[in-house]
Design a protein around this motif. Structure first.
Motif, short mmCIF file in Angstrom:
data_model
loop_
_atom_site.label_atom_id
_atom_site.label_comp_id
_atom_site.label_asym_id
_atom_site.label_seq_id
_atom_site.Cartn_x
_atom_site.Cartn_y
_atom_site.Cartn_z
N ARG A 172 0.82 -1.22 0.00
CA ARG A 172 0.00 0.00 0.00
C ARG A 172 0.85 1.27 0.00
N SER A 173 2.18 1.13 0.10
CA SER A 173 3.07 2.28 -0.02
C SER A 173 3.65 2.39 -1.43
N ALA A 174 3.08 1.65 -2.37
CA ALA A 174 3.61 1.67 -3.74
C ALA A 174 2.48 1.73 -4.76
N ARG A 228 9.54 6.67 9.48
CA ARG A 228 8.48 5.74 9.83
C ARG A 228 7.48 6.41 10.79
N GLY A 229 6.21 6.03 10.64
CA GLY A 229 5.23 6.51 11.61
C GLY A 229 4.15 7.39 11.00
N HIS A 230 4.30 7.76 9.73
CA HIS A 230 3.19 8.45 9.07
C HIS A 230 2.04 7.46 8.91
N PRO A 231 0.78 7.92 9.01
CA PRO A 231 -0.35 6.99 8.82
C PRO A 231 -0.27 6.34 7.44
N GLN A 232 -0.57 5.03 7.40
CA GLN A 232 -0.48 4.31 6.13
C GLN A 232 -1.33 4.95 5.05
N GLU A 233 -2.53 5.42 5.41
CA GLU A 233 -3.40 5.99 4.37
C GLU A 233 -2.78 7.26 3.76
N GLU A 234 -1.99 7.97 4.58
CA GLU A 234 -1.32 9.15 4.04
C GLU A 234 -0.19 8.75 3.08
N THR A 235 0.50 7.68 3.42
CA THR A 235 1.60 7.22 2.55
C THR A 235 1.04 6.70 1.23
N THR A 236 -0.10 6.02 1.30
CA THR A 236 -0.75 5.57 0.07
C THR A 236 -1.15 6.77 -0.79
N ARG A 237 -1.73 7.78 -0.14
CA ARG A 237 -2.12 8.99 -0.89
C ARG A 237 -0.89 9.66 -1.50
N LEU A 238 0.20 9.69 -0.73
CA LEU A 238 1.45 10.27 -1.22
C LEU A 238 1.90 9.57 -2.51
N ALA A 239 1.91 8.24 -2.48
CA ALA A 239 2.35 7.48 -3.66
C ALA A 239 1.42 7.72 -4.85
N LEU A 240 0.12 7.75 -4.59
CA LEU A 240 -0.84 7.98 -5.69
C LEU A 240 -0.65 9.37 -6.28
N GLU A 241 -0.51 10.37 -5.43
CA GLU A 241 -0.37 11.74 -5.95
C GLU A 241 0.96 11.92 -6.68
N LEU A 242 2.02 11.27 -6.18
CA LEU A 242 3.31 11.37 -6.87
C LEU A 242 3.24 10.75 -8.26
N PRO A 266 3.22 7.98 -19.53
CA PRO A 266 1.96 7.41 -19.03
C PRO A 266 2.18 6.67 -17.71
N GLU A 267 1.14 6.66 -16.86
CA GLU A 267 1.31 6.05 -15.53
C GLU A 267 1.64 4.57 -15.59
N ARG A 268 1.28 3.90 -16.69
CA ARG A 268 1.60 2.47 -16.76
C ARG A 268 3.11 2.21 -16.79
N ARG A 269 3.90 3.26 -17.09
CA ARG A 269 5.37 3.10 -17.06
C ARG A 269 5.99 3.71 -15.80
N ILE A 270 5.14 4.13 -14.86
CA ILE A 270 5.64 4.78 -13.64
C ILE A 270 5.39 3.89 -12.42
N LEU A 271 6.43 3.70 -11.63
CA LEU A 271 6.34 2.94 -10.38
C LEU A 271 6.86 3.83 -9.25
N VAL A 272 6.03 4.01 -8.25
CA VAL A 272 6.41 4.80 -7.06
C VAL A 272 6.46 3.86 -5.86
N VAL A 273 7.57 3.88 -5.14
CA VAL A 273 7.73 3.04 -3.95
C VAL A 273 8.20 3.92 -2.79
N ILE A 274 7.47 3.88 -1.68
CA ILE A 274 7.91 4.62 -0.49
C ILE A 274 8.43 3.62 0.54
N GLN A 275 9.64 3.85 1.01
CA GLN A 275 10.21 3.03 2.09
C GLN A 275 10.35 3.91 3.33
#
Lengths: 133, 133, 133
Positions: free
Chosen positions: A109-111, B70-84, B95-104
């Motif tokens: 869910r972080s990707a 670490r410690g940000h709410p998971q739903e915020e991290t998901t939103r971060l990845a989607l918006e990025l 196009p987004e099909r060629r874009i991969l965003v991963v937050i660690q």
């Protein structure tokens, strides 16, 4: 879904080794982590020889760092790392003592890929059908 | 505090896209994770075209890997990845099909900036006032 | 065992700084995490100046990202990050306000070196004797 980064000093990998190593990493990851090959990313970062150190001295390791979704069984991730190390040595001719494989993870869910949040391990099928729609 | 690394094959990003993408990543991360823009780092690793593989074949993805405390709410991290992902597509034309965003992430206490251990999420204010002192 | 990646814009590090910084990172990591120096990897990624942004503007930070096996005491990892930041500033002349150190981890069982799964923290001795056999 996964990203692998292979880091070396320039000249460590033969000219044809990158494609062959990418193929092997893709095949092994796909088999063990149940991801279609088309979703496996492999990049090579070949750095100047004065930019790579082992034990504080210039060195020539093959460093393979991978990211995958969290939640795969640990024994599978261990097997993944072992098989990647053996295959990397076989394909490149570099002895395993100079090869380090590290797998990291974070929650699916972080990707985001293809504009969609990645599926947890085991939930790939429905996600993939949406991607291809 | 965060570090974003955008990895592509050379030629994937237009000449002016790096600055524009850095600006968008900085704006979005700053808003969602409550970090002043001045603390957001974005770097671009543009690799030779024979160094980037998707599915075992040479490819042209845009891989955005981020590290945050670490410690940000998971739903915020998901939103971060989607918006990025959406912003990266909009700014670069990829196009987004060629874009991969991963937050660690890792614990704030495993990171140091300006000589001081980073604050846990929610504790930024006091930390920032000490940095500026 | 560990991998450190130091990322900068080209020209940020003096010519002789890379070797000196690799030596210091190796020494500090070896002392705190109980790993022989020969097992510490340090690489430098020096990127074009238009590829490094801080706050959305071209910048010149020193970003030190490390990976280590999970399970070291948190207070030791905090001390590791603090000492790395101070040493990096001393060796390179870059003020600590431009230096960010981040330590990440994953399970030792997710990593393979010399063809063998890495040992958990505290189990190094037996593992090392097998490597040298």
């Amino acid at each position: 879904m996964p990203i692998y980064t292979c880091t070396t000093a320039q000249g460590t990998l033969r000219a044809d080794a990158k494609g062959a190593l990418a193929t092997e990493i893709t095949r092994i990851h796909s088999e063990i982590n149940h991801v279609p090959p088309a979703y496996v990313n492999v990049v090579f970062s070949e750095l100047p020889q004065d930019s790579v150190y082992v034990g504080g001295e210039p060195g020539a390791p093959l460093l393979i760092g991978g990211w995958a979704r969290r939640g795969h069984p640990q024994e599978e991730t261990t097997r993944l790392a072992l098989e990647l190390s053996a295959a990397a040595s076989r394909v490149t001719g570099i002895p395993e003592r100079r090869i380090l494989v590290v797998i990291q993870d974070s929650p699916a869910r972080s990707a985001v890929e293809g504009g969609q949040v990645l599926p947890d391990p085991g939930q790939e099928k429905e996600w993939l059908s949406r991607q291809e729609a």
